[in-house]
Design a protein around this motif. Structure first.
Motif, PDB file in Angstrom:
ATOM      1  N   VAL A  47     -11.895 -22.132 -27.019  1.00  0.00           N
ATOM      2  CA  VAL A  47     -12.206 -21.393 -28.294  1.00  0.00           C
ATOM      3  C   VAL A  47     -13.150 -20.254 -27.760  1.00  0.00           C
ATOM      4  N   VAL A  48     -13.920 -20.569 -27.434  1.00  0.00           N
ATOM      5  CA  VAL A  48     -15.329 -19.570 -26.913  1.00  0.00           C
ATOM      6  C   VAL A  48     -14.745 -18.350 -26.146  1.00  0.00           C
ATOM      7  N   ILE A  49     -13.871 -18.965 -25.196  1.00  0.00           N
ATOM      8  CA  ILE A  49     -13.135 -18.023 -24.307  1.00  0.00           C
ATOM      9  C   ILE A  49     -12.128 -17.222 -24.920  1.00  0.00           C
ATOM     10  N   ALA A  50     -11.474 -17.535 -25.999  1.00  0.00           N
ATOM     11  CA  ALA A  50     -10.509 -16.888 -26.825  1.00  0.00           C
ATOM     12  C   ALA A  50     -11.373 -16.094 -27.608  1.00  0.00           C
ATOM     13  N   VAL A  51     -12.298 -16.155 -28.168  1.00  0.00           N
ATOM     14  CA  VAL A  51     -13.013 -15.237 -28.916  1.00  0.00           C
ATOM     15  C   VAL A  51     -13.517 -14.025 -28.060  1.00  0.00           C
ATOM     16  N   PHE A  52     -14.180 -14.476 -27.061  1.00  0.00           N
ATOM     17  CA  PHE A  52     -14.691 -13.503 -26.021  1.00  0.00           C
ATOM     18  C   PHE A  52     -13.426 -12.509 -25.649  1.00  0.00           C
ATOM     19  N   ALA A  53     -12.321 -13.099 -25.063  1.00  0.00           N
ATOM     20  CA  ALA A  53     -11.347 -12.441 -24.828  1.00  0.00           C
ATOM     21  C   ALA A  53     -10.898 -11.591 -25.846  1.00  0.00           C
ATOM     22  N   SER A  54     -10.589 -11.850 -26.868  1.00  0.00           N
ATOM     23  CA  SER A  54     -10.092 -10.853 -27.985  1.00  0.00           C
ATOM     24  C   SER A  54     -11.252  -9.883 -28.595  1.00  0.00           C
ATOM     25  N   TYR A  55     -12.420 -10.208 -28.260  1.00  0.00           N
ATOM     26  CA  TYR A  55     -13.539  -9.156 -28.563  1.00  0.00           C
ATOM     27  C   TYR A  55     -13.285  -8.200 -27.334  1.00  0.00           C
ATOM     28  N   TRP A  56     -13.154  -8.583 -26.061  1.00  0.00           N
ATOM     29  CA  TRP A  56     -12.936  -7.686 -25.139  1.00  0.00           C
ATOM     30  C   TRP A  56     -11.704  -6.765 -25.129  1.00  0.00           C
ATOM     31  N   ILE A  57     -10.625  -7.429 -25.533  1.00  0.00           N
ATOM     32  CA  ILE A  57      -9.419  -6.425 -25.757  1.00  0.00           C
ATOM     33  C   ILE A  57      -9.831  -5.225 -26.811  1.00  0.00           C
ATOM     34  N   VAL A  58     -10.246  -5.864 -28.213  1.00  0.00           N
ATOM     35  CA  VAL A  58     -10.564  -5.184 -29.070  1.00  0.00           C
ATOM     36  C   VAL A  58     -11.446  -3.633 -28.613  1.00  0.00           C
ATOM     37  N   ARG A  59     -12.175  -4.109 -27.832  1.00  0.00           N
ATOM     38  CA  ARG A  59     -13.320  -3.051 -27.330  1.00  0.00           C
ATOM     39  C   ARG A  59     -12.578  -2.045 -26.086  1.00  0.00           C
ATOM     40  N   ASN A  60     -11.673  -2.757 -25.285  1.00  0.00           N
ATOM     41  CA  ASN A  60     -11.260  -2.011 -24.280  1.00  0.00           C
ATOM     42  C   ASN A  60      -9.880  -1.619 -24.125  1.00  0.00           C
ATOM     43  N   VAL A  61      -8.949  -1.995 -25.215  1.00  0.00           N
ATOM     44  CA  VAL A  61      -7.537  -1.760 -25.286  1.00  0.00           C
ATOM     45  C   VAL A  61      -7.223  -0.770 -26.591  1.00  0.00           C
ATOM     46  N   GLN A  62      -6.464   0.098 -26.394  1.00  0.00           N
ATOM     47  CA  GLN A  62      -6.252   1.086 -27.611  1.00  0.00           C
ATOM     48  C   GLN A  62      -4.825   0.404 -28.366  1.00  0.00           C
ATOM     49  N   ALA A  63      -3.807  -0.024 -27.505  1.00  0.00           N
ATOM     50  CA  ALA A  63      -2.609  -0.165 -27.997  1.00  0.00           C
ATOM     51  C   ALA A  63      -2.217  -1.543 -27.688  1.00  0.00           C
TER      52      ALA A  63
ATOM     53  N   LEU B 233      -6.165 -13.217 -32.639  1.00  0.00           N
ATOM     54  CA  LEU B 233      -7.683 -12.811 -32.845  1.00  0.00           C
ATOM     55  C   LEU B 233      -7.646 -11.387 -32.532  1.00  0.00           C
ATOM     56  N   SER B 234      -7.042 -10.831 -31.429  1.00  0.00           N
ATOM     57  CA  SER B 234      -7.073  -9.347 -31.302  1.00  0.00           C
ATOM     58  C   SER B 234      -6.663  -8.671 -32.378  1.00  0.00           C
ATOM     59  N   ILE B 235      -5.551  -8.943 -32.909  1.00  0.00           N
ATOM     60  CA  ILE B 235      -4.955  -8.144 -33.976  1.00  0.00           C
ATOM     61  C   ILE B 235      -5.840  -8.146 -35.066  1.00  0.00           C
ATOM     62  N   VAL B 236      -6.497  -9.260 -35.633  1.00  0.00           N
ATOM     63  CA  VAL B 236      -7.346  -9.278 -36.495  1.00  0.00           C
ATOM     64  C   VAL B 236      -8.712  -8.455 -36.187  1.00  0.00           C
ATOM     65  N   GLY B 237      -9.379  -8.736 -35.152  1.00  0.00           N
ATOM     66  CA  GLY B 237     -10.352  -8.011 -34.782  1.00  0.00           C
ATOM     67  C   GLY B 237     -10.335  -6.397 -34.676  1.00  0.00           C
ATOM     68  N   SER B 238      -9.028  -5.881 -34.087  1.00  0.00           N
ATOM     69  CA  SER B 238      -8.603  -4.582 -34.398  1.00  0.00           C
ATOM     70  C   SER B 238      -8.574  -4.011 -35.410  1.00  0.00           C
ATOM     71  N   LYS B 239      -8.164  -4.789 -36.563  1.00  0.00           N
ATOM     72  CA  LYS B 239      -7.858  -4.414 -37.937  1.00  0.00           C
ATOM     73  C   LYS B 239      -9.336  -4.309 -38.614  1.00  0.00           C
ATOM     74  N   ILE B 240     -10.265  -5.192 -38.133  1.00  0.00           N
ATOM     75  CA  ILE B 240     -11.526  -5.270 -38.769  1.00  0.00           C
ATOM     76  C   ILE B 240     -12.368  -3.999 -38.160  1.00  0.00           C
ATOM     77  N   VAL B 241     -12.212  -3.799 -36.889  1.00  0.00           N
ATOM     78  CA  VAL B 241     -12.803  -2.625 -36.422  1.00  0.00           C
ATOM     79  C   VAL B 241     -11.963  -1.312 -37.212  1.00  0.00           C
ATOM     80  N   LYS B 242     -10.990  -0.973 -37.477  1.00  0.00           N
ATOM     81  CA  LYS B 242     -10.334   0.007 -37.696  1.00  0.00           C
ATOM     82  C   LYS B 242     -10.952   0.183 -39.278  1.00  0.00           C
ATOM     83  N   SER B 243     -10.819  -0.780 -40.067  1.00  0.00           N
ATOM     84  CA  SER B 243     -11.391  -0.576 -41.551  1.00  0.00           C
ATOM     85  C   SER B 243     -12.792  -0.578 -41.520  1.00  0.00           C
TER      86      SER B 243
END
Length: 137
Positions: free
Chosen positions: A34-50, A119-129
């Motif tokens: 779970v910790v790795i998934a949170v880290f991975a989604s955070y990393w994706i949100v920070r580094n991936v645009q689409a 998690l990445s979709i949710v994180g991306s929406k939070i960042v955008k909002s």
């Protein structure tokens, strides 16, 4: 697809696989994933645009494949260092435990990747909002 990002995340999964083979994760493996998934989604949100979901899905599937491949290749070490898992295999019967580990990895990885992707979709929406646009800084 940003394969550099995906492969970096899969590397974290490989480290987790190595730790599991040597029995360092037996009682806390779910929590670590779970910790790795949170880290991975955070990393994706920070580094991936689409395609954040696709990046999470691909990363999770490859982590599942890598983890099961390590457990398959070093099965005797894995079983000797994870007595709870060894007992579960003895009680299960049927298919070879070593083959089972290899076959189940991609399916678990698919579920895990869907979790990371979500998690990445949710994180991306939070960042955008919060910040009005997806920032890479």
């Amino acid at each position: 697809m940003q394969w550099k990002t995906i492969l970096m995340l899969v590397g974290v999964g490989v480290l987790m696989g190595i730790a599991s083979v040597f029995g360092f994760t037996e009682r806390i493996e779910l929590l670590l994933w779970v910790v790795i998934a949170v880290f991975a989604s955070y990393w994706i949100v920070r580094n991936v645009q689409a395609q954040v979901f696709a990046h999470g899905l691909c990363s999770g599937v490859l982590m599942g494949v890598a983890n099961s491949a390590l457990q398959f290749l070093f099965f005797q070490t894995y079983i000797s260092n994870n007595p709870t898992t060894a007992k579960a295999f003895v009680d299960a019967g049927g298919i070879s435990p070593r083959v089972f580990v290899l076959l189940v990895g991609p399916f678990i990885g698919l579920l895990y990747g869907a979790f990371i992707g979500t998690l990445s979709i949710v994180g991306s929406k939070i960042v955008k909002s919060r910040f009005g646009s997806h920032s890479n800084s």
